[in-house]
Design an enzyme around this catalytic site. Structure first.
Site, PDB file in Angstrom:
ATOM      1  N   TYR A 156       0.842  -1.205   0.000  1.00 44.27           N
ATOM      2  CA  TYR A 156       0.000   0.000   0.000  1.00 44.27           C
ATOM      3  C   TYR A 156       0.875   1.254   0.000  1.00 44.27           C
ATOM      4  O   TYR A 156       0.493   2.311  -0.495  1.00 44.27           O
ATOM      5  CB  TYR A 156      -0.955  -0.010   1.197  1.00 44.27           C
ATOM      6  CG  TYR A 156      -2.188   0.846   0.993  1.00 44.27           C
ATOM      7  CD1 TYR A 156      -3.050   0.612  -0.077  1.00 44.27           C
ATOM      8  CD2 TYR A 156      -2.494   1.879   1.876  1.00 44.27           C
ATOM      9  CE1 TYR A 156      -4.183   1.390  -0.265  1.00 44.27           C
ATOM     10  CE2 TYR A 156      -3.627   2.656   1.698  1.00 44.27           C
ATOM     11  CZ  TYR A 156      -4.462   2.401   0.632  1.00 44.27           C
ATOM     12  OH  TYR A 156      -5.578   3.176   0.442  1.00 44.27           O
ATOM     13  N   LYS A 163      -3.606   8.385   2.955  1.00 44.57           N
ATOM     14  CA  LYS A 163      -4.903   8.143   3.610  1.00 44.57           C
ATOM     15  C   LYS A 163      -4.907   8.702   5.035  1.00 44.57           C
ATOM     16  O   LYS A 163      -5.941   9.162   5.524  1.00 44.57           O
ATOM     17  CB  LYS A 163      -5.240   6.651   3.622  1.00 44.57           C
ATOM     18  CG  LYS A 163      -5.596   6.077   2.260  1.00 44.57           C
ATOM     19  CD  LYS A 163      -6.819   6.743   1.645  1.00 44.57           C
ATOM     20  CE  LYS A 163      -7.339   5.972   0.437  1.00 44.57           C
ATOM     21  NZ  LYS A 163      -8.368   6.715  -0.309  1.00 44.57           N
TER      22      LYS A 163
HETATM   23  O1  0WD Z   1     -10.197  -2.015  -1.933  1.00 42.15           O
HETATM   24  C1  0WD Z   1     -10.541  -0.949  -2.385  1.00 42.15           C
HETATM   25  N1  0WD Z   1     -10.899  -0.834  -3.642  1.00 42.15           N
HETATM   26  C2  0WD Z   1     -10.589   0.251  -1.477  1.00 42.15           C
HETATM   27  C3  0WD Z   1     -10.688   1.515  -1.999  1.00 42.15           C
HETATM   28  C4  0WD Z   1     -10.527   0.008  -0.023  1.00 42.15           C
HETATM   29  C5  0WD Z   1     -10.636   1.214   0.757  1.00 42.15           C
HETATM   30  C6  0WD Z   1     -10.703   2.453   0.193  1.00 42.15           C
HETATM   31  N2  0WD Z   1     -10.723   2.592  -1.177  1.00 42.15           N
HETATM   32  C7  0WD Z   1     -10.810   3.948  -1.719  1.00 42.15           C
HETATM   33  C8  0WD Z   1      -9.781   4.323  -2.762  1.00 42.15           C
HETATM   34  O2  0WD Z   1      -8.531   4.637  -2.180  1.00 42.15           O
HETATM   35  C9  0WD Z   1     -10.439   5.547  -3.355  1.00 42.15           C
HETATM   36  O3  0WD Z   1     -10.251   6.674  -2.506  1.00 42.15           O
HETATM   37  O4  0WD Z   1     -12.042   4.142  -2.359  1.00 42.15           O
HETATM   38  C10 0WD Z   1     -11.921   5.162  -3.330  1.00 42.15           C
HETATM   39  C11 0WD Z   1     -12.464   4.658  -4.639  1.00 42.15           C
HETATM   40  O5  0WD Z   1     -11.593   3.672  -5.150  1.00 42.15           O
HETATM   41  P1  0WD Z   1     -12.010   2.408  -6.037  1.00 42.15           P
HETATM   42  O6  0WD Z   1     -13.468   2.379  -6.241  1.00 42.15           O
HETATM   43  O7  0WD Z   1     -11.313   1.237  -5.478  1.00 42.15           O
HETATM   44  O8  0WD Z   1     -11.244   2.693  -7.403  1.00 42.15           O
HETATM   45  P2  0WD Z   1     -11.665   3.072  -8.896  1.00 42.15           P
HETATM   46  O9  0WD Z   1     -12.849   2.323  -9.356  1.00 42.15           O
HETATM   47  O10 0WD Z   1     -10.420   2.939  -9.733  1.00 42.15           O
HETATM   48  O11 0WD Z   1     -12.002   4.600  -8.723  1.00 42.15           O
HETATM   49  C12 0WD Z   1     -11.088   5.525  -8.247  1.00 42.15           C
HETATM   50  C13 0WD Z   1     -11.165   6.661  -9.200  1.00 42.15           C
HETATM   51  C14 0WD Z   1     -10.239   6.663 -10.400  1.00 42.15           C
HETATM   52  O12 0WD Z   1     -10.152   5.576 -11.069  1.00 42.15           O
HETATM   53  P3  0WD Z   1      -8.817   5.197 -11.946  1.00 42.15           P
HETATM   54  O13 0WD Z   1      -8.891   3.703 -11.919  1.00 42.15           O
HETATM   55  O14 0WD Z   1      -9.049   5.807 -13.277  1.00 42.15           O
HETATM   56  O15 0WD Z   1      -7.587   5.707 -11.238  1.00 42.15           O
HETATM   57  O16 0WD Z   1     -10.732   7.884  -8.672  1.00 42.15           O
HETATM   58  C15 0WD Z   1     -10.778   8.748  -9.754  1.00 42.15           C
HETATM   59  C16 0WD Z   1     -10.765   7.943 -11.030  1.00 42.15           C
HETATM   60  O17 0WD Z   1     -11.995   7.927 -11.630  1.00 42.15           O
HETATM   61  N3  0WD Z   1      -9.632   9.611  -9.861  1.00 42.15           N
HETATM   62  C17 0WD Z   1      -9.769  10.919 -10.104  1.00 42.15           C
HETATM   63  N4  0WD Z   1     -10.876  11.684 -10.218  1.00 42.15           N
HETATM   64  C18 0WD Z   1     -10.689  12.972 -10.483  1.00 42.15           C
HETATM   65  N5  0WD Z   1      -9.484  13.516 -10.615  1.00 42.15           N
HETATM   66  C19 0WD Z   1      -8.472  11.407 -10.219  1.00 42.15           C
HETATM   67  C20 0WD Z   1      -8.351  12.780 -10.503  1.00 42.15           C
HETATM   68  N6  0WD Z   1      -7.164  13.359 -10.670  1.00 42.15           N
HETATM   69  N7  0WD Z   1      -7.588  10.388 -10.056  1.00 42.15           N
HETATM   70  C21 0WD Z   1      -8.309   9.296  -9.829  1.00 42.15           C
END
Ligand code: 0WD
Length: 262
Positions: A156, A163
């Site tokens: 991580y 975080k």
């Molecule tokens: O296990 C997990 N998936 C966990 C996620 C466990 C605990 C927390 N999280 C958190 C993540 O750290 C994040 O803060 O939940 C949040 C959502 O994450 P997610 O649903 O796992 O990930 P994803 O479906 O990829 O969405 C995150 C999105 C980005 O996706 P990509 O894959 O393209 O990096 O955050 C957005 C983007 O759509 N994102 C942004 N949006 C606006 N401006 C930017 C940006 N610069 N960078 C990333």
């Protein structure tokens, strides 16, 4: 009628229908909230546009939190649809892929640290600051965090400090906005397979281990995170602010001696 009927929610961070933000938007819509979704960059416009149509969103707007002008114009655009916002969901996290593999000190760099903190932590404060004039007097702001903020989880890496910063941001924003009735909380989710998660080295092992160790003996779902966000966004949670709420099947509180099969 759902318990969010009449509420207006802006949901960021949908990259696909596996995104945690998708589960959240879906749960908010199920409880009767109106939605505006955001997408990052032109390449996601079509996909998130389709998701918006499926969920009945009133608008799907661009937002790259690395760009101040996007943050500034987002709420001007939202104001063309709504005079107030009741729920703002920040589900955005990013660190360069090379920083999410190998040992912490091997992978760390000034650039990776700056990017991770900027996109994953500062952006929550930036959005809250920009949304502030539009927040209703019982609005709820929600961000997404992970246990790596307090424990050194393998792989991580720099996302852990980012975080931790996000959670501190959440508390400072909660202190700032509390006097006007606005609540600010974080959901600490157990691991869920999404696009962002698949960039973390060893994520599959993390999923298996979390399911083995958690009292509920399984991983959590997008829908469970979504339902928690719906609760936190609602007036049912009117006494809760500045909290990190764990939705991880109980994993965070189990001691090593309780590790299953070890
Ligand atoms: O296990 C997990 N998936 C966990 C996620 C466990 C605990 C927390 N999280 C958190 C993540 O750290 C994040 O803060 O939940 C949040 C959502 O994450 P997610 O649903 O796992 O990930 P994803 O479906 O990829 O969405 C995150 C999105 C980005 O996706 P990509 O894959 O393209 O990096 O955050 C957005 C983007 O759509 N994102 C942004 N949006 C606006 N401006 C930017 C940006 N610069 N960078 C990333």
């Amino acid at each position: 009628m759902g318990f969010l009927a009449g509420k207006k929610a802006v949901v960021t961070g949908i990259a696909s229908d596996r995104s945690i933000a998708y589960g959240i938007a879906n749960a908010l819509a199920e409880q009767g909230a109106s939605l505006i979704l955001t997408y990052q960059g032109d390449k996601l416009a079509d996909r998130v546009g389709k998701i918006g149509a499926q969920l009945g969103a009133e608008a799907v707007l661009p937002l790259d939190v690395a760009r101040d002008e996007d943050i500034d114009t987002l709420f001007d655009s939202v104001a063309e649809y709504w005079s107030q916002i009741d729920i703002l969901v920040h589900a955005i996290g990013f660190a360069p892929r090379e920083a999410l593999a190998g040992g912490y000190l091997d992978s760390i760099s000034r650039d990776a640290s700056n990017v991770a903190h900027d996109i994953s932590a500062y952006s929550f404060a930036a959005l809250a600051k920009s949304a502030r004039p539009m927040l209703s007097d019982n609005a709820s702001l929600i961000t997404m965090t992970y246990l790596g903020s307090e424990r050194a989880m393998p792989g991580y890496n720099i996302m852990g400090p980012a975080k931790a910063s996000l959670e501190a941001n959440m508390r400072f924003i909660a202190a700032d906005l509390g006097p006007s009735g606005v609540r600010v909380n974080a959901i600490s989710a157990g691991p869920i397979k999404t696009l962002a998660a698949s960039g973390i080295e060893g994520f599959r092992d993390l999923l298996t281990r979390a399911a083995d160790m958690a009292p509920l003996q399984r991983n959590v779902t997008q829908a469970e995170i979504g339902n928690t966000a719906a609760f936190l966004g609602s007036d049912l949670a009117s006494g809760i602010t500045g909290e990190v709420l764990y939705v991880d099947a109980g994993y965070n509180m189990v001691g090593a001696a309780h590790t299953a099969n070890e």
